[in-house]
Design a protein around this motif. Structure first.
Motif, short mmCIF file in Angstrom:
data_model
loop_
_atom_site.label_atom_id
_atom_site.label_comp_id
_atom_site.label_asym_id
_atom_site.label_seq_id
_atom_site.Cartn_x
_atom_site.Cartn_y
_atom_site.Cartn_z
N UNK A 223 0.83 -1.21 0.00
CA UNK A 223 0.00 0.00 0.00
C UNK A 223 0.86 1.26 0.00
N UNK A 224 1.91 1.27 0.82
CA UNK A 224 2.81 2.42 0.85
C UNK A 224 3.50 2.63 -0.49
N UNK A 225 3.98 1.54 -1.08
CA UNK A 225 4.69 1.64 -2.36
C UNK A 225 3.77 2.11 -3.47
N UNK A 226 2.55 1.59 -3.50
CA UNK A 226 1.60 1.99 -4.54
C UNK A 226 1.19 3.44 -4.39
N UNK A 227 1.02 3.91 -3.15
CA UNK A 227 0.64 5.31 -2.94
C UNK A 227 1.76 6.23 -3.41
N UNK A 228 3.01 5.91 -3.05
CA UNK A 228 4.14 6.74 -3.46
C UNK A 228 4.25 6.79 -4.98
N UNK A 229 4.03 5.65 -5.64
CA UNK A 229 4.08 5.62 -7.09
C UNK A 229 2.91 6.37 -7.70
N UNK A 230 1.74 6.26 -7.08
CA UNK A 230 0.54 6.91 -7.60
C UNK A 230 0.66 8.42 -7.59
N UNK B 199 6.94 8.43 16.89
CA UNK B 199 6.16 7.47 17.69
C UNK B 199 6.06 6.10 17.02
N UNK B 200 6.76 5.90 15.90
CA UNK B 200 6.56 4.67 15.13
C UNK B 200 7.07 3.42 15.83
N UNK B 201 7.84 3.56 16.92
CA UNK B 201 8.27 2.39 17.68
C UNK B 201 7.22 1.94 18.68
N UNK B 202 6.26 2.80 18.99
CA UNK B 202 5.30 2.51 20.06
C UNK B 202 4.42 1.28 19.80
N UNK B 203 3.94 1.04 18.56
CA UNK B 203 3.09 -0.14 18.38
C UNK B 203 3.78 -1.44 18.76
N UNK B 204 5.08 -1.52 18.55
CA UNK B 204 5.81 -2.76 18.84
C UNK B 204 6.13 -2.88 20.32
N UNK B 205 6.18 -1.77 21.02
CA UNK B 205 6.42 -1.80 22.46
C UNK B 205 5.14 -2.05 23.26
N UNK B 206 3.98 -1.82 22.62
CA UNK B 206 2.70 -1.92 23.33
C UNK B 206 1.81 -3.02 22.76
N UNK B 207 2.40 -3.93 21.97
CA UNK B 207 1.66 -5.05 21.39
C UNK B 207 0.49 -4.58 20.54
N UNK B 208 0.67 -3.48 19.82
CA UNK B 208 -0.40 -2.92 18.99
C UNK B 208 -0.01 -2.86 17.52
N UNK B 209 0.97 -3.67 17.11
CA UNK B 209 1.47 -3.58 15.74
C UNK B 209 0.41 -3.95 14.71
N UNK B 210 -0.44 -4.94 15.02
CA UNK B 210 -1.47 -5.35 14.08
C UNK B 210 -2.47 -4.22 13.87
N UNK B 211 -2.94 -3.63 14.95
CA UNK B 211 -3.88 -2.50 14.84
C UNK B 211 -3.24 -1.33 14.11
N UNK B 212 -1.95 -1.12 14.34
CA UNK B 212 -1.24 -0.02 13.70
C UNK B 212 -1.21 -0.21 12.18
N UNK B 213 -0.91 -1.41 11.72
CA UNK B 213 -0.87 -1.65 10.27
C UNK B 213 -2.25 -1.46 9.64
N UNK B 214 -3.30 -1.93 10.32
CA UNK B 214 -4.64 -1.75 9.78
C UNK B 214 -5.02 -0.27 9.75
N UNK B 215 -4.60 0.48 10.76
CA UNK B 215 -4.88 1.92 10.77
C UNK B 215 -4.14 2.62 9.62
N UNK B 216 -2.89 2.21 9.38
CA UNK B 216 -2.12 2.79 8.28
C UNK B 216 -2.76 2.45 6.93
N UNK B 217 -3.25 1.21 6.79
CA UNK B 217 -3.92 0.82 5.56
C UNK B 217 -5.19 1.65 5.34
N UNK B 218 -5.92 1.91 6.41
CA UNK B 218 -7.13 2.73 6.29
C UNK B 218 -6.78 4.15 5.87
#
Length: 408
Positions: free
Chosen positions: A225-232, A342-361
């Motif tokens: 998603x990040x790569x496609x957005x940057x290319x778009x 703050x990008x290290x916080x999801x991995x320190x707080x066990x929220x990495x899955x929610x973080x990726x879904x939020x980024x995708x949204x």
């Protein structure tokens, strides 16, 4: 005194930040050498091959370097070897995509594909080596792995131009530089030689080590998603507003986008690599806020310098159109700076899955705003379009940052 009292950075942050600045300066020199010493055709072919290789490499990695840092419970050498094997497997699966891109480019398919694979593999190894040295290397190694590869590439390109070498000198120089960076992967296959403070750290109390529990599919989707957005962004601007506006936008993004990238490399990745509690792991960390806002101030200062350079005639008059992009792009990248802090916080707080879904949204919302004039034949001009897109992006990034700051 001010830094120690109000901005307690990890010691490695200073090393990584300085090395990243030197590496960025070296890449600027490399770019100037290309324009000065090589023909437009050679530069164009190199840019095309390197972009295809970078896209292939990014998807093959699927954020593996970040997972290597985040998975505190896995020894560094083992995490690196697992990341390398899985990235190679994804690279093989994506090989038809790279071959298709080379074929569509109109270049000699077989030789171009070989160079793309060499670029992608060597750059993938160098990228993983940077994360590996953060976990298991000394400060000197952390600096060398960032500085020596672009320096080697620049010197090789200069030597090739000096002797008027025939063939793809620029591509070969880049491969040589990335290969030098890949040397730092070798200790991972001799774990007895690796001394990783992270692996010997014993957590106490209720603190849990950082980890990345995301599935490979989720990490790949996030990366894609990040790569496609940057290319778009480039594709849409070229389609709607032409090459000149695209040049103004991409040049500004290249300059201002380095600041959030530096924050991520020299702050968030270093905090993850420590593998132990740090002040940044507390909710609404003052240090992380100061890092993000300080970087945003740097973006503002760089934007002001760009405006002054145009106003005082330091740049060619053909660049005057970039002024319309300065403010919206600066606000967009300022939001990216805060999120990077703050990008290290999801991995320190066990929220990495929610973080990726939020980024995708958020990426989905950005894509809608970006493609709206194309899909619905809107009459937005370039200034209105970049203001809308950058505004949505900046607000979304800041909202994500506020959420990450509140995680416990």
């Amino acid at each position: 005194m001010f830094r120690r009292r109000f901005l307690p950075l990890p010691a490695n942050s200073h090393t990584v930040a300085l090395a990243s600045l030197v590496a960025f300066g070296t890449q600027v020199v490399f770019a100037l050498l290309m324009l000065r010493l090589f023909s437009p055709q050679a530069v164009g072919e190199f840019s095309l091959l390197s972009q295809i290789g970078f896209f292939w490499m990014t998807l093959a990695l699927a954020q593996a370097p970040l997972s290597l840092l985040a998975n505190a419970g896995v020894p560094a050498h083992q995490a690196l070897r697992d990341a390398w094997r899985s990235s190679l497997q994804r690279g093989v699966w994506l090989l038809p995509v790279a071959a298709l891109a080379v074929w569509l480019s109109g270049l000699a398919t077989l030789s171009a594909l070989v160079w793309v694979l060499l670029l992608a593999l060597s750059q993938m190894a160098w990228t993983l080596a940077q994360s590996f040295t953060l976990r298991a290397g000394t400060r000197a190694q952390q600096a060398a792995v960032r500085v020596l590869p672009p320096l080697t590439a620049a010197l090789a390109a200069l030597a090739g131009a000096w002797v008027q070498a025939s063939g793809p000198t620029l591509v070969a120089s880049a491969v040589l530089g990335y290969t030098v960076g890949a040397v730092w992967l070798l200790p991972a296959w001799w774990p007895a030689q690796v001394v990783a403070p992270r692996d010997t750290f014993t957590p106490s109390g209720e603190w849990q080590p950082a980890s990345d529990p995301r599935s490979t599919r989720l990490r790949f989707a996030h990366t894609l998603a990040d790569a496609l957005l940057a290319t778009s962004v480039v594709v849409v601007w070229q389609r709607l507003y032409g090459a000149q506006d695209t040049g103004w936008l991409t040049a500004l993004l290249r300059v201002l986008g380095f600041v959030p990238a530096l924050v991520h490399m020299a702050w968030a990745q270093v905090v993850l690599a420590q593998g132990e509690p740090h002040s940044s792991a507390r909710p609404a960390s003052r240090t992380a806020w100061m890092m993000g806002l300080g970087a945003a101030a740097c973006v503002a200062a760089l934007s002001w310098v760009c405006a002054l350079a145009l106003d005082w005639g330091w740049l060619d008059a053909r660049w005057s159109g970039v002024l319309a992009y300065v403010l919206p792009v600066a606000l967009w990248q300022a939001g990216a700076c805060v999120l990077a802090a703050f990008s290290h916080r999801p991995f320190q707080t066990q929220a990495a899955v929610r973080y990726s879904w939020a980024c995708l949204a958020l990426t989905g919302v950005q894509a809608v705003v970006l493609w709206w004039p194309v899909l619905f034949s809107s009459s937005l001009d370039a200034t209105q379009h970049i203001t809308a897109f950058a505004g949505v992006s900046g607000v979304g990034l800041l909202a994500l940052s506020l959420w990450l700051a509140r995680l416990r």
